[in-house]
Design a protein around this motif. Structure first.
Motif, short mmCIF file in Angstrom:
data_model
loop_
_atom_site.label_atom_id
_atom_site.label_comp_id
_atom_site.label_asym_id
_atom_site.label_seq_id
_atom_site.Cartn_x
_atom_site.Cartn_y
_atom_site.Cartn_z
N ASP A 125 44.48 48.31 59.39
CA ASP A 125 44.49 48.99 57.93
C ASP A 125 45.91 49.59 57.85
N GLN A 126 46.57 50.24 58.52
CA GLN A 126 47.97 50.64 58.66
C GLN A 126 48.73 49.34 57.87
N VAL A 127 48.55 48.32 58.51
CA VAL A 127 49.41 47.24 58.01
C VAL A 127 49.20 46.76 56.66
N LYS A 128 47.90 46.81 56.13
CA LYS A 128 47.55 46.65 54.81
C LYS A 128 47.94 47.67 53.96
N GLU A 129 48.18 49.02 54.34
CA GLU A 129 48.66 50.03 53.47
C GLU A 129 50.28 49.62 53.44
N TYR A 130 50.86 49.60 54.51
CA TYR A 130 52.29 49.20 54.45
C TYR A 130 52.62 48.04 53.38
N LYS A 131 51.77 46.89 53.63
CA LYS A 131 52.16 45.65 52.77
C LYS A 131 51.43 46.06 51.37
N ASN A 132 50.94 47.06 51.10
CA ASN A 132 50.40 47.65 49.83
C ASN A 132 49.12 46.51 49.30
N ILE A 133 48.31 46.20 50.60
CA ILE A 133 47.34 45.36 50.16
C ILE A 133 46.27 46.23 50.40
N GLY A 134 45.05 46.30 49.03
CA GLY A 134 43.96 47.09 48.94
C GLY A 134 42.63 46.21 49.71
N VAL A 135 41.79 47.13 50.09
CA VAL A 135 40.62 46.60 50.40
C VAL A 135 39.61 46.87 49.44
N ALA A 136 38.74 46.11 48.81
CA ALA A 136 37.72 46.50 47.86
C ALA A 136 36.48 45.81 48.35
N TYR A 137 35.17 46.75 48.05
CA TYR A 137 34.08 46.32 48.37
C TYR A 137 33.15 46.45 47.26
N VAL A 138 32.79 45.30 46.61
CA VAL A 138 32.13 45.24 45.44
C VAL A 138 30.69 44.74 45.64
N LYS A 139 29.78 45.79 44.88
CA LYS A 139 28.25 45.12 45.17
C LYS A 139 27.85 45.25 43.81
N SER A 140 26.90 43.94 43.66
CA SER A 140 26.38 43.50 42.21
C SER A 140 25.16 43.19 42.52
N PRO A 141 24.16 43.42 41.72
CA PRO A 141 22.90 43.06 41.37
C PRO A 141 22.44 41.66 41.84
N MET A 142 23.37 40.62 41.52
CA MET A 142 23.22 39.41 41.76
C MET A 142 24.63 38.82 41.96
N GLU A 143 24.49 37.46 42.45
CA GLU A 143 25.69 36.62 42.82
C GLU A 143 26.74 36.67 41.76
#
Length: 188
Positions: free
Chosen positions: A98-116
């Motif tokens: 996670d520290q590496v992702k922050e350092y490299k400015n890479i976000g982690v997004a979790y997206v929930k939707s009602p359908m594919e």
């Protein structure tokens, strides 16, 4: 407030990686270790067993990882075992990742939707996130949750944007119950 064990060791590993210019190398090794630990429950049980002495645990880790990951990573793992923190090993390396992702400015997004979602919709969501944040790229995680009825729930770190119909119905019903209470109070 005391820092979590995972943060202390993860920060130390990150500092070492910066000093030695081995961020990517350690990141790949950390991912492999997390995968190994997650995929081998017996190893974790054995390493946390109170009747197995530290020396044996160290020998096991060295036999498994020495020559496969850098000496610095093996050394960190040995130190963690010596301090009786093997139970935190996965968290330490996950924190580092996670520290590496922050350092490299890479976000982690979790997206929930009602359908594919279609690939076009996914690309559109990722583009919108890139346009509205400071991240240069995203690691996207999609999940279908039919209970949402419509809309999306997007989480990035501790930030949540909830535009789901389920939440809007809940908020509307809460507001309606407040109105009913006020009407009932004035009738008395």
């Amino acid at each position: 407030m005391a820092k979590l064990v995972s943060n202390v060791y993860g920060d130390a590993l990150f500092e070492l990686a910066l000093q030695q210019d081995k961020i990517d190398e350690f990141n790949e090794e950390a991912k492999a270790i997390v995968e190994t630990l997650q995929g081998n429950e017996d190893l974790s049980k054995m390493m946390c067993h109170p009747k197995i002495v530290k020396e044996e645990k160290i020998e096991v880790v060295e036999n498994i990882f020495k020559g496969r990951v850098s000496d610095e990573i093996v050394g960190l793992m040995v130190m963690v075992i010596e301090k009786d923190h093997f139970k935190d090993m996965e968290d330490i390396f996950s924190y580092y990742i996670d520290q590496v992702k922050e350092y490299k400015n890479i976000g982690v997004a979790y997206v929930k939707s009602p359908m594919e979602l279609s690939s076009a919709q996914k690309k559109s969501i990722e583009k919108k996130l890139l346009d509205t944040t400071d991240y240069v790229s995203f690691e996207m995680n999609y999940e279908v949750e039919p209970d949402l009825i419509g809309g999306l729930v997007i989480r990035i770190g501790d930030r949540v944007v909830d535009s789901s119909v389920k939440t809007k119905i809940y908020e509307l019903s809460r507001e309606m119950s407040k109105i009913q209470l006020k009407v009932g109070e004035t009738a008395q």
